[in-house]
Design a protein around this motif. Structure first.
Motif, PDB file in Angstrom:
ATOM      1  N   ILE A 250       0.850  -1.190   0.000  1.00 11.43           N
ATOM      2  CA  ILE A 250       0.000   0.000   0.000  1.00 11.43           C
ATOM      3  C   ILE A 250       0.886   1.241   0.000  1.00 11.43           C
ATOM      4  CG2 ILE A 250      -1.654   1.324   1.380  1.00 11.43           C
ATOM      5  CD1 ILE A 250      -2.747  -1.333   2.401  1.00 11.43           C
ATOM      6  N   GLU A 251       0.610   2.139  -0.917  1.00 14.14           N
ATOM      7  CA  GLU A 251       1.424   3.348  -1.036  1.00 14.14           C
ATOM      8  C   GLU A 251       0.648   4.624  -0.753  1.00 14.14           C
ATOM      9  OE1 GLU A 251       3.110   3.194  -4.915  1.00 14.14           O
ATOM     10  OE2 GLU A 251       4.497   1.553  -4.439  1.00 14.14           O
ATOM     11  N   ASN A 252      -0.679   4.575  -0.819  1.00 12.34           N
ATOM     12  CA  ASN A 252      -1.466   5.791  -0.620  1.00 12.34           C
ATOM     13  C   ASN A 252      -2.892   5.426  -0.205  1.00 12.34           C
ATOM     14  OD1 ASN A 252      -2.811   5.088  -3.131  1.00 12.34           O
ATOM     15  ND2 ASN A 252      -1.004   5.911  -4.173  1.00 12.34           N
ATOM     16  N   VAL A 253      -3.706   6.445   0.037  1.00 13.50           N
ATOM     17  CA  VAL A 253      -5.079   6.228   0.486  1.00 13.50           C
ATOM     18  C   VAL A 253      -5.895   5.498  -0.577  1.00 13.50           C
ATOM     19  CG1 VAL A 253      -7.228   7.366   1.160  1.00 13.50           C
ATOM     20  CG2 VAL A 253      -5.041   8.193   2.057  1.00 13.50           C
ATOM     21  N   ALA A 254      -5.635   5.811  -1.851  1.00 14.57           N
ATOM     22  CA  ALA A 254      -6.370   5.142  -2.932  1.00 14.57           C
ATOM     23  C   ALA A 254      -6.139   3.631  -2.892  1.00 14.57           C
ATOM     24  CB  ALA A 254      -5.949   5.706  -4.282  1.00 14.57           C
ATOM     25  N   ASP A 255      -4.915   3.208  -2.576  1.00 14.24           N
ATOM     26  CA  ASP A 255      -4.615   1.777  -2.447  1.00 14.24           C
ATOM     27  C   ASP A 255      -5.416   1.165  -1.301  1.00 14.24           C
ATOM     28  OD1 ASP A 255      -2.814   1.928  -4.519  1.00 14.24           O
ATOM     29  OD2 ASP A 255      -1.045   2.018  -3.240  1.00 14.24           O
ATOM     30  N   LEU A 256      -5.496   1.891  -0.186  1.00 11.27           N
ATOM     31  CA  LEU A 256      -6.252   1.392   0.961  1.00 11.27           C
ATOM     32  C   LEU A 256      -7.727   1.227   0.627  1.00 11.27           C
ATOM     33  CD1 LEU A 256      -4.913   3.207   4.150  1.00 11.27           C
ATOM     34  CD2 LEU A 256      -5.126   0.758   3.798  1.00 11.27           C
ATOM     35  N   ILE A 257      -8.280   2.187  -0.093  1.00 13.63           N
ATOM     36  CA  ILE A 257      -9.685   2.108  -0.477  1.00 13.63           C
ATOM     37  C   ILE A 257      -9.917   0.884  -1.354  1.00 13.63           C
ATOM     38  CG2 ILE A 257     -11.497   3.231  -1.840  1.00 13.63           C
ATOM     39  CD1 ILE A 257     -10.401   5.915  -0.854  1.00 13.63           C
ATOM     40  N   GLN A 258      -8.972   0.598  -2.247  1.00 14.04           N
ATOM     41  CA  GLN A 258      -9.101  -0.580  -3.109  1.00 14.04           C
ATOM     42  C   GLN A 258      -9.027  -1.870  -2.295  1.00 14.04           C
ATOM     43  OE1 GLN A 258      -6.387  -0.444  -6.404  1.00 14.04           O
ATOM     44  NE2 GLN A 258      -7.353   1.353  -7.314  1.00 14.04           N
ATOM     45  N   VAL A 259      -8.173  -1.892  -1.265  1.00 17.16           N
ATOM     46  CA  VAL A 259      -8.083  -3.070  -0.405  1.00 17.16           C
ATOM     47  C   VAL A 259      -9.416  -3.316   0.287  1.00 17.16           C
ATOM     48  CG1 VAL A 259      -7.046  -4.023   1.696  1.00 17.16           C
ATOM     49  CG2 VAL A 259      -5.592  -2.955  -0.027  1.00 17.16           C
ATOM     50  N   PHE A 260     -10.019  -2.261   0.829  1.00 15.11           N
ATOM     51  CA  PHE A 260     -11.317  -2.413   1.488  1.00 15.11           C
ATOM     52  C   PHE A 260     -12.390  -2.860   0.496  1.00 15.11           C
ATOM     53  CE2 PHE A 260      -9.635   0.268   5.005  1.00 15.11           C
ATOM     54  CZ  PHE A 260     -10.028  -0.533   6.066  1.00 15.11           C
ATOM     55  N   GLU A 261     -12.345  -2.326  -0.722  1.00 14.97           N
ATOM     56  CA  GLU A 261     -13.322  -2.717  -1.739  1.00 14.97           C
ATOM     57  C   GLU A 261     -13.182  -4.204  -2.078  1.00 14.97           C
ATOM     58  OE1 GLU A 261     -14.817  -0.240  -5.411  1.00 14.97           O
ATOM     59  OE2 GLU A 261     -12.956  -1.267  -5.969  1.00 14.97           O
ATOM     60  N   PHE A 262     -11.937  -4.660  -2.216  1.00 11.17           N
ATOM     61  CA  PHE A 262     -11.683  -6.063  -2.524  1.00 11.17           C
ATOM     62  C   PHE A 262     -12.101  -6.956  -1.366  1.00 11.17           C
ATOM     63  CE2 PHE A 262      -8.508  -9.653  -2.854  1.00 11.17           C
ATOM     64  CZ  PHE A 262      -9.116 -10.268  -3.932  1.00 11.17           C
ATOM     65  N   ARG A 263     -11.771  -6.528  -0.145  1.00 21.23           N
ATOM     66  CA  ARG A 263     -12.129  -7.309   1.035  1.00 21.23           C
ATOM     67  C   ARG A 263     -13.644  -7.413   1.176  1.00 21.23           C
ATOM     68  NH1 ARG A 263      -9.697  -5.304   6.387  1.00 21.23           N
ATOM     69  NH2 ARG A 263     -10.723  -7.236   7.073  1.00 21.23           N
ATOM     70  N   PHE A 264     -14.352  -6.317   0.930  1.00 21.57           N
ATOM     71  CA  PHE A 264     -15.804  -6.339   1.039  1.00 21.57           C
ATOM     72  C   PHE A 264     -16.398  -7.354   0.077  1.00 21.57           C
ATOM     73  CE2 PHE A 264     -20.150  -5.010   0.442  1.00 21.57           C
ATOM     74  CZ  PHE A 264     -20.545  -4.563   1.694  1.00 21.57           C
ATOM     75  N   SER A 265     -15.879  -7.369  -1.148  1.00 17.29           N
ATOM     76  CA  SER A 265     -16.373  -8.294  -2.161  1.00 17.29           C
ATOM     77  C   SER A 265     -16.089  -9.740  -1.781  1.00 17.29           C
ATOM     78  CB  SER A 265     -15.722  -7.974  -3.513  1.00 17.29           C
ATOM     79  OG  SER A 265     -16.085  -8.915  -4.490  1.00 17.29           O
ATOM     80  N   MET A 266     -14.924 -10.004  -1.208  1.00 14.87           N
ATOM     81  CA  MET A 266     -14.504 -11.372  -0.929  1.00 14.87           C
ATOM     82  C   MET A 266     -14.950 -11.867   0.448  1.00 14.87           C
ATOM     83  SD  MET A 266     -10.623 -12.939  -0.818  1.00 14.87           S
ATOM     84  CE  MET A 266     -10.133 -11.859   0.540  1.00 14.87           C
TER      85      MET A 266
END
Length: 256
Positions: free
Chosen positions: A84-100
């Motif tokens: 993770i390098e920035n807030v946008a990366d974190l948001i993508q992690v949460f989006e992926f986690r929510f889906s999975m």
């Protein structure tokens, strides 16, 4: 605020690199904890924490009482996800986690047994006694990993292992930026864990799916301080339909 890196994390990264590079080759016995502590000028508990993570990732394992051995070649090790390098990366992690993870929780509710429930409860409630600013992410991850194992799907378990750094990183940031007392934060997360535990215990796939979604969404909100707009949401009937499908193996098969 710069993210503090624990000694155990640094050691874990070092040992992982030694496996990936082949310096610790597959089948070789790694040095004893006391030797590793001396070589790296850290305490044995720090070494032990790093080794526990390597075992959880399937990179090392014991052979009787002779110590820990490397289980994989460097080329075989999962590459994992990028840091993770920035807030946008974190948001993508949460989006992926929510889906999975919502699906993981639903399947865990359907497939879990008593042994799984014991492990899930233990991991979920450990937060009360062990969580601190430095260990919050690791303790919380144990709970999510226990849910993944109860899903009886090895792909979910592997993916969660690969996401471990990203998940723990996000949890530690939640711990740093959350306003209020740490005790209040732990109590809030415990309530969310208990909702998931209750749904999985009752084998209510719909409720487990919803409770996990609420937990991940609230974790994201605690980190960002605001809600993100919902661009798309799965039908509320999805889990029930999936449950019906798995219970009726012949559904969808055409008669000859």
């Amino acid at each position: 605020m710069p993210q503090k890196v624990k000694l155990a994390d640094k050691l874990y990264d070092l040992f992982s690199q030694m496996i990936a590079s082949g310096e610790w080759a597959a089948g070789s016995r790694i040095p004893a904890e006391t030797d590793l502590a001396h070589l790296n000028r850290v305490s044995r508990p720090v070494v032990r924490e790093a080794l526990i993570r390597l075992r959880a990732d399937g990179l090392i394992g014991p052979r009787g009482r002779t110590g820990n051995y490397v289980l994989v070649d460097g080329d075989e090790r999962d590459a994992g996800y990028r840091p993770i390098e920035n807030v946008a990366d974190l948001i993508q992690v949460f989006e992926f986690r929510f889906s999975m993870e919502c699906d993981i929780a639903a399947l865990a509710a359907i497939r879990r047994d008593d042994s799984d429930m014991n492990e899930i409860r233990k991991a979920g409630l450990t937060l009360m006694g062990e969580a601190s600013e430095d260990t919050f992410g690791d303790v919380d991850f144990r709970f999510h990993f226990a849910i993944a194992k109860a899903s009886r799907n090895a792909m979910f378990v592997s993916t969660m292992s690969m996401l471990r750094r990203q998940i723990e990183f996000g949890m530690r940031l939640v711990g740093e930026f959350k306003q209020g007392k740490p005790a209040n934060r732990v109590e809030t997360v415990l309530e969310e864990h208990e909702a998931i535990i209750d749904a999985v215990s009752r084998k209510d796939a719909d409720a487990a799916h919803a409770a996990m979604g609420e937990h991940i969404a609230m974790s994201r909100r605690r980190l960002l301080g605001f809600e993100l707009p919902v661009e798309w949401q799965r039908s509320s009937h999805f889990v029930s339909n999936y449950n019906h499908y798995t219970e009726n193996k012949d559904l969808g098969r055409h008669e000859a």
